[in-house]
Each structure stands twice: as C-alpha cells, then as structure tokens.
Write a protein that holds these residues in place. Structure first.
Motif, PDB file in Angstrom:
ATOM      1  N   LEU A  11       4.602  16.128  19.773  1.00 35.15           N
ATOM      2  CA  LEU A  11       3.428  15.266  19.791  1.00 35.15           C
ATOM      3  C   LEU A  11       3.543  14.123  18.789  1.00 35.15           C
ATOM      4  O   LEU A  11       3.037  13.021  19.037  1.00 35.15           O
ATOM      5  N   THR A  12       4.171  14.351  17.657  1.00 36.23           N
ATOM      6  CA  THR A  12       4.213  13.323  16.613  1.00 36.23           C
ATOM      7  C   THR A  12       5.349  12.319  16.804  1.00 36.23           C
ATOM      8  O   THR A  12       5.335  11.258  16.181  1.00 36.23           O
ATOM      9  N   ARG A  13       6.301  12.633  17.682  1.00 35.15           N
ATOM     10  CA  ARG A  13       7.460  11.749  17.841  1.00 35.15           C
ATOM     11  C   ARG A  13       7.065  10.314  18.222  1.00 35.15           C
ATOM     12  O   ARG A  13       7.584   9.354  17.624  1.00 35.15           O
ATOM     13  N   PRO A  14       6.161  10.097  19.186  1.00 36.27           N
ATOM     14  CA  PRO A  14       5.768   8.703  19.486  1.00 36.27           C
ATOM     15  C   PRO A  14       5.087   8.008  18.315  1.00 36.27           C
ATOM     16  O   PRO A  14       5.222   6.787  18.164  1.00 36.27           O
ATOM     17  N   VAL A  15       4.358   8.752  17.490  1.00 33.71           N
ATOM     18  CA  VAL A  15       3.722   8.162  16.314  1.00 33.71           C
ATOM     19  C   VAL A  15       4.785   7.707  15.316  1.00 33.71           C
ATOM     20  O   VAL A  15       4.698   6.607  14.748  1.00 33.71           O
ATOM     21  N   VAL A  16       5.803   8.538  15.118  1.00 41.76           N
ATOM     22  CA  VAL A  16       6.892   8.174  14.208  1.00 41.76           C
ATOM     23  C   VAL A  16       7.610   6.928  14.707  1.00 41.76           C
ATOM     24  O   VAL A  16       7.943   6.033  13.917  1.00 41.76           O
ATOM     25  N   ARG A  17       7.821   6.837  16.027  1.00 42.39           N
ATOM     26  CA  ARG A  17       8.461   5.634  16.576  1.00 42.39           C
ATOM     27  C   ARG A  17       7.635   4.389  16.283  1.00 42.39           C
ATOM     28  O   ARG A  17       8.166   3.326  15.944  1.00 42.39           O
ATOM     29  N   ARG A  18       6.314   4.509  16.413  1.00 43.17           N
ATOM     30  CA  ARG A  18       5.454   3.364  16.143  1.00 43.17           C
ATOM     31  C   ARG A  18       5.479   2.992  14.662  1.00 43.17           C
ATOM     32  O   ARG A  18       5.481   1.804  14.309  1.00 43.17           O
ATOM     33  N   MET A  19       5.507   3.982  13.784  1.00 41.31           N
ATOM     34  CA  MET A  19       5.588   3.697  12.351  1.00 41.31           C
ATOM     35  C   MET A  19       6.878   2.956  12.029  1.00 41.31           C
ATOM     36  O   MET A  19       6.878   2.017  11.219  1.00 41.31           O
ATOM     37  N   GLU A  20       7.959   3.365  12.661  1.00 41.55           N
ATOM     38  CA  GLU A  20       9.236   2.680  12.443  1.00 41.55           C
ATOM     39  C   GLU A  20       9.156   1.236  12.920  1.00 41.55           C
ATOM     40  O   GLU A  20       9.658   0.317  12.258  1.00 41.55           O
ATOM     41  N   ALA A  21       8.506   1.014  14.078  1.00 36.54           N
ATOM     42  CA  ALA A  21       8.366  -0.346  14.600  1.00 36.54           C
ATOM     43  C   ALA A  21       7.543  -1.218  13.669  1.00 36.54           C
ATOM     44  O   ALA A  21       7.771  -2.435  13.583  1.00 36.54           O
ATOM     45  N   LEU A  22       6.581  -0.629  12.971  1.00 37.93           N
ATOM     46  CA  LEU A  22       5.751  -1.372  12.025  1.00 37.93           C
ATOM     47  C   LEU A  22       6.440  -1.590  10.684  1.00 37.93           C
ATOM     48  O   LEU A  22       5.915  -2.292   9.822  1.00 37.93           O
ATOM     49  N   VAL A  30       4.121   8.778   1.236  1.00 31.38           N
ATOM     50  CA  VAL A  30       4.749   9.839   0.447  1.00 31.38           C
ATOM     51  C   VAL A  30       4.147  11.166   0.890  1.00 31.38           C
ATOM     52  O   VAL A  30       2.936  11.372   0.782  1.00 31.38           O
ATOM     53  N   GLU A  31       4.985  12.055   1.382  1.00 33.83           N
ATOM     54  CA  GLU A  31       4.516  13.335   1.916  1.00 33.83           C
ATOM     55  C   GLU A  31       5.343  14.483   1.345  1.00 33.83           C
ATOM     56  O   GLU A  31       6.573  14.442   1.366  1.00 33.83           O
ATOM     57  N   LEU A  77       0.840  -1.191   0.000  1.00 37.57           N
ATOM     58  CA  LEU A  77       0.000   0.000   0.000  1.00 37.57           C
ATOM     59  C   LEU A  77       0.874   1.239   0.000  1.00 37.57           C
ATOM     60  O   LEU A  77       1.774   1.376   0.837  1.00 37.57           O
ATOM     61  N   VAL A  78       0.609   2.134  -0.933  1.00 36.10           N
ATOM     62  CA  VAL A  78       1.260   3.442  -0.936  1.00 36.10           C
ATOM     63  C   VAL A  78       0.232   4.478  -0.503  1.00 36.10           C
ATOM     64  O   VAL A  78      -0.881   4.511  -1.029  1.00 36.10           O
ATOM     65  N   VAL A  79       0.606   5.299   0.453  1.00 32.84           N
ATOM     66  CA  VAL A  79      -0.264   6.362   0.945  1.00 32.84           C
ATOM     67  C   VAL A  79       0.323   7.701   0.515  1.00 32.84           C
ATOM     68  O   VAL A  79       1.464   8.028   0.878  1.00 32.84           O
ATOM     69  N   VAL A  80      -0.423   8.456  -0.261  1.00 32.35           N
ATOM     70  CA  VAL A  80       0.014   9.789  -0.686  1.00 32.35           C
ATOM     71  C   VAL A  80      -0.645  10.802   0.247  1.00 32.35           C
ATOM     72  O   VAL A  80      -1.855  11.021   0.194  1.00 32.35           O
ATOM     73  N   GLY A  81       0.151  11.393   1.119  1.00 31.33           N
ATOM     74  CA  GLY A  81      -0.360  12.333   2.098  1.00 31.33           C
ATOM     75  C   GLY A  81      -0.222  11.782   3.506  1.00 31.33           C
ATOM     76  O   GLY A  81      -0.770  10.723   3.812  1.00 31.33           O
ATOM     77  N   ALA A  82       0.538  12.484   4.347  1.00 32.63           N
ATOM     78  CA  ALA A  82       0.799  12.018   5.711  1.00 32.63           C
ATOM     79  C   ALA A  82       0.054  12.861   6.728  1.00 32.63           C
ATOM     80  O   ALA A  82       0.571  13.169   7.800  1.00 32.63           O
ATOM     81  N   GLY A  83      -1.186  13.261   6.382  1.00 28.56           N
ATOM     82  CA  GLY A  83      -2.047  13.892   7.354  1.00 28.56           C
ATOM     83  C   GLY A  83      -2.751  12.836   8.180  1.00 28.56           C
ATOM     84  O   GLY A  83      -2.424  11.646   8.120  1.00 28.56           O
ATOM     85  N   TYR A  84      -3.758  13.264   8.939  1.00 30.28           N
ATOM     86  CA  TYR A  84      -4.369  12.309   9.863  1.00 30.28           C
ATOM     87  C   TYR A  84      -5.103  11.185   9.136  1.00 30.28           C
ATOM     88  O   TYR A  84      -5.063  10.020   9.579  1.00 30.28           O
ATOM     89  N   ILE A  85      -5.757  11.464   8.012  1.00 31.43           N
ATOM     90  CA  ILE A  85      -6.482  10.399   7.306  1.00 31.43           C
ATOM     91  C   ILE A  85      -5.493   9.376   6.753  1.00 31.43           C
ATOM     92  O   ILE A  85      -5.670   8.160   6.920  1.00 31.43           O
ATOM     93  N   LEU A 144       2.289  14.422   9.688  1.00 27.34           N
ATOM     94  CA  LEU A 144       1.333  15.138  10.550  1.00 27.34           C
ATOM     95  C   LEU A 144       1.773  16.584  10.801  1.00 27.34           C
ATOM     96  O   LEU A 144       1.947  17.016  11.939  1.00 27.34           O
ATOM     97  N   PRO A 145       1.944  17.369   9.744  1.00 28.82           N
ATOM     98  CA  PRO A 145       2.469  18.730   9.911  1.00 28.82           C
ATOM     99  C   PRO A 145       1.565  19.666  10.697  1.00 28.82           C
ATOM    100  O   PRO A 145       2.023  20.715  11.150  1.00 28.82           O
ATOM    101  N   ARG A 146       0.276  19.305  10.923  1.00 29.38           N
ATOM    102  CA  ARG A 146      -0.606  20.173  11.694  1.00 29.38           C
ATOM    103  C   ARG A 146      -0.325  20.084  13.193  1.00 29.38           C
ATOM    104  O   ARG A 146      -0.830  20.888  13.972  1.00 29.38           O
ATOM    105  N   TYR A 147       0.459  19.067  13.613  1.00 31.89           N
ATOM    106  CA  TYR A 147       0.814  18.901  15.019  1.00 31.89           C
ATOM    107  C   TYR A 147       2.320  19.159  15.197  1.00 31.89           C
ATOM    108  O   TYR A 147       3.103  18.911  14.275  1.00 31.89           O
TER     109      TYR A 147
END
Length: 464
Positions: free
Chosen positions: A218-229, A204-205, A178-186, A211-214
């Motif tokens: 705040l986004t650092r833990p989300v990035v860590r989880r993405m890396e783990a996945l 692809v962002e 899966l390729v996701v174009v846009g790294a916003g919340y959706i 998540l540039p709106r945050y």
C-alpha cells in the motif's frame, strides 16, 4: 453564578462530545456541554479539516506546476504562484464556518454550552472557569470526551522552530527547509503537502520504513510520489535534538553516524497522547488502560454513570470512531439498548496518493489463521482513473477461502478516501465476494475497481 443541573454533562466539544450532545438533545435529554476552547475540538480546528484544506491547496498547486512543465493532453499554463497567507485565510474561513455550524446544531437541539476549562469535583459535578466567573454543573451522567494532543519529545520541546501539527497549519509562509520527525500519517500528510508547495523536505523516521501501520504494498505508490517530489527520507534514524546554534537538527543515521540537517522548521509528529490532565481526573475512581481511560463495549467507565469516548479511550484515535461512540452513549442514556460492536472502522491516510483500509489486511488474516482469497485490481486498467491521469494504485480485497466472506478492503490511489463508504458498508453488511462482484457499478468510475478486485479473487476479472 447559579449552579446548573442536567441529565447529561459532556466534557469536551470535539467530534465525540458534540455528537453525543446533539443526539442526546434529539432524544429529549437535558444536556450541558463544556468546551474550554473552540467547538469542534482538534479535528475541526487544528487537525482533520484544516489539514485537508492545506492538502487541497498543495494538490491544486502541484497539478498546476505539472501542467506548466508538460501536460499530457496539451494544456499550456504559466508557472503558478501562491499567496500562502491567502490560502491560510481560506482554510481558516472553512474552520470558522464549521464552528458556527456546530454551534447552530447545539442551539437547535437545546444544548446549553459553557465555555472554559472544566475541573471534575466528583463523578457528578464539575466546575468551569468561565469568562464571567466559576460555574458549577451537576449531572446524573457525565461523558468525558477530552481528546488528545501531540506528543512532545523531551529533547525537542515545542517552541521556536520546533513545531507540532497545530503550528504547521498556521505558518506565515512555506518554509524553505522543513524537517519532519516521524513518518506516520500526520508527518507525511503535512510533509508531502509542504514538499508540493516547494519546501525542501527531509523526513526522519526511527522505524525501517515510512507509514509502518500500513503494509509495503500500500505504501509503495506513496514512496514513489515522495521520490518524485524530491523528499529525502531517513529511516532507522533517530532525532537527537537541536544543534548548538539551534538552527539544525541532530540525527543519528542508520549506520550510527551523526549528521546535522539544516531547517527553518522542525515538525515533530511522533504520535498523540490522551488529554487526561488538568480536568480533575485524579478525583475520579476510574480504571485505566495504560494512559487511556478504560471502557467497556458500552463506553462505560468503572464509575457508574460516567462514560468516555474518543481519543481519551485509546486507539484508533479517529474522529469517526469518537462520533459513533458519542451517538451510542447518548442513546444508552436515553434508555436504548446499545453496544459498540463495529465490524470495521475506516482508516485513511490523506497522502498523495491516498490510502484507505477497512477490515483486516492479508498479513492480519494469515496471523488470525484464515485461509484467504486475495484479489487486486490496478487503476492502470480502470477507465476513470486513466481519464483523470491517476493510474498509480489499486484496490485489494481479502476474503475467507471457505465461504468468500469479505474480511478487508484496501486501496491506494488518487481520491480513494471516498471508497471508504463502500468498503465499510460491505463489511458491516457481511458481504461475500459474490455480492460485490454481482453489484452493478456505474461506468466509468473508480469504484468499478472494487467489483473487479472481487472478480479477480473469484478467478474471473473481466478487464485484466
């Protein structure tokens, strides 16, 4: 079919529209609601509700996978499998139950519902193409609540393997790539869900971070989880279209190099645009705010007795904003004196972990010229978070330095979306740091982190 008349005509049966209709009915206003598709709008049918159901499926599967590998407390389970078609069926069942619930509430409050595409003929009249013929409706007041739709990129039109969030929620199976174009919340909510379910995900962002709106804290833990996945993130990257064979996405990377990314599905999630076409908006003399309908603090448009609420009126495009606006408009039409003067509207990103923000961030406070007090409390020092094995994240409070008035509350962590109620109430009630610090919070709960963050801002956190 005979003409219908009403005091209020609501065009659009999403959160803003059906809430307005229900409240108007409660207040004794003769109301007709027109919906071209299913009651509940984007949020209930192809947005908020089904996406959270899919995220729950992914989180449950992810937890099972983690415990199959190595449980921190000795649980031994076999490697889980998922019948994805059954998961989609379960998700659709929830949507259907809620559809029926909205219909029942409308009926209970004596709202006449007309199904079919509406076309405004003037500021008081619309024609609806129903299954049994055209229906004309005339009303003293008209409320436009037509919502929004996904933005389509001209070089990546929807169709085939290029999908919007709507199609992503009803895929027949988890895509292998899966390729996701846009790294916003959706994009990240769905991308992380499919990544947890086993898809190989690439994001692809065009901006320099996700998540540039945050803010980055705040986004650092989300990035860590993405890396783990194992999710691959390409920032400062530009999607260019499909490769010649139609099976890969062409991307211009940050260094200017062109690359192709093989995919089974390409989710384009670059934003939403207001639904202002196909219902006769051009026949109404309405002032616009860019692509959005311009409204004042009462949700009144530039035409007398024509109102608008929700996504069609601009940011923030949130269901709870639309619902609050719809309720207010109904009360105004019924004769009450109201204005939309909300101190704060909660903003939640249902990634793993979740992010919730209410009010303003530290950076926004500084930009506004405030001297501030700042308090953080990590979930790694919170007993309830520890007992749920959910220590990554924190609560943050922003307050004025001169009088300790709370300006904003933010959190990132497991299940922190449920803290939005406490955050919003604190700001709407004009809480100061002392109010939060002096409130007795139940122990052990993650909510205690709110109190400790306030204490930290005051200089005396007890548990760190």
């Amino acid at each position: 079919m005979g003409d219908m008349t009403a005091k209020l005509l609501v065009v659009g049966g999403g959160p803003g529209g059906y809430t307005a209709a229900i409240r108007a009915g409660q207040l004794g206003c003769d109301t007709v609601l027109v919906e071209r598709s299913r009651l509940g709008g984007t949020c209930l049918n192809i947005g908020c509700i089904p996406s959270k159901a899919l995220i729950h499926v992914a989180d449950t599967f992810g937890h099972a996978m983690e415990h199959a590998r190595a449980s921190p407390f000795g649980l031994e389970v076999g490697r889980p499998t998922l019948d994805f078609a059954r998961a989609v069926e379960w998700k659709d069942g929830i949507v259907s139950r809620l559809n029926a619930g909205v219909a029942a509430l409308l009926k209970k409050n004596r709202i006449r519902t007309v199904h079919g595409p509406a076309t405004m003929l003037d500021g008081k009249t619309c024609r609806v193409e129903t299954d049994i013929g055209p229906q004309t409706i005339r009303a003293e007041h008209v409320l436009l609540a037509t919502g929004s739709e996904p933005v389509e990129l001209p070089f990546l039109p929807f169709g085939g393997r290029v999908i919007s969030s709507t199609e992503a929620l009803s895929l027949p199976q988890v895509p292998a790539r899966l390729v996701v174009v846009g790294a916003g919340y959706i994009g990240l909510e769905l991308g992380m869900a499919f990544g947890t379910l086993g898809a190989e995900v690439t994001v692809v962002e065009a901006a320099d971070r996700v998540l540039p709106r945050y803010d980055t804290e705040l986004t650092r833990p989300v990035v860590r989880r993405m890396e783990a996945l194992g999710i691959t993130v390409l920032t400062d990257a530009e999607a260019r279209g499909l490769a010649a064979d139609g099976e890969a996405l062409l991307v211009r990377a940050a260094d200017g190099a062109e690359r192709t990314i093989l995919s089974d599905a390409i989710l384009v999630a670059v934003g939403r645009r207001p639904c202002t076409q196909s219902f006769g908006l051009e026949r109404l003399d309405l002032a616009m705010n860019g692509p959005f309908i311009h409204i004042d603090e009462r949700c009144a448009t530039s035409m007398r007795n024509v109102w608008a609420v929700g996504d069609v009126t601009g940011e923030p495009m949130l269901a709870h904003r639309a619902m609050a606006q719809g309720e207010m408009v109904a009360e105004i039409i019924a004769g009450e004196r109201r204005v939309f003067d909300k101190v704060a509207i909660p903003d939640i990103c249902f990634t793993t972990p979740e992010i919730v923000t209410v009010g303003i961030s530290p950076a926004e406070a500084h930009q506004a010229g405030w001297e501030i007090r700042l308090g953080h409390f990590p979930f790694s020092a919170n007993g309830r978070a520890m007992t749920k094995n959910a220590e990554d994240g924190f609560v943050r409070v922003v307050a004025r330095a001169d009088n300790n008035l709370v300006l904003g509350l933010q959190a990132v962590g497991h299940g922190v979306s449920e803290l939005a109620a406490a955050f919003g109430l604190a700001l709407e009630m004009g809480a100061r740091l002392e109010d939060i610090a002096g409130t007795i919070y139940a122990h052990p709960t993650q909510g205690e982190a709110i109190q400790e963050a306030a204490r930290k801002a005051l200089g005396h956190a007890l548990h760190m």
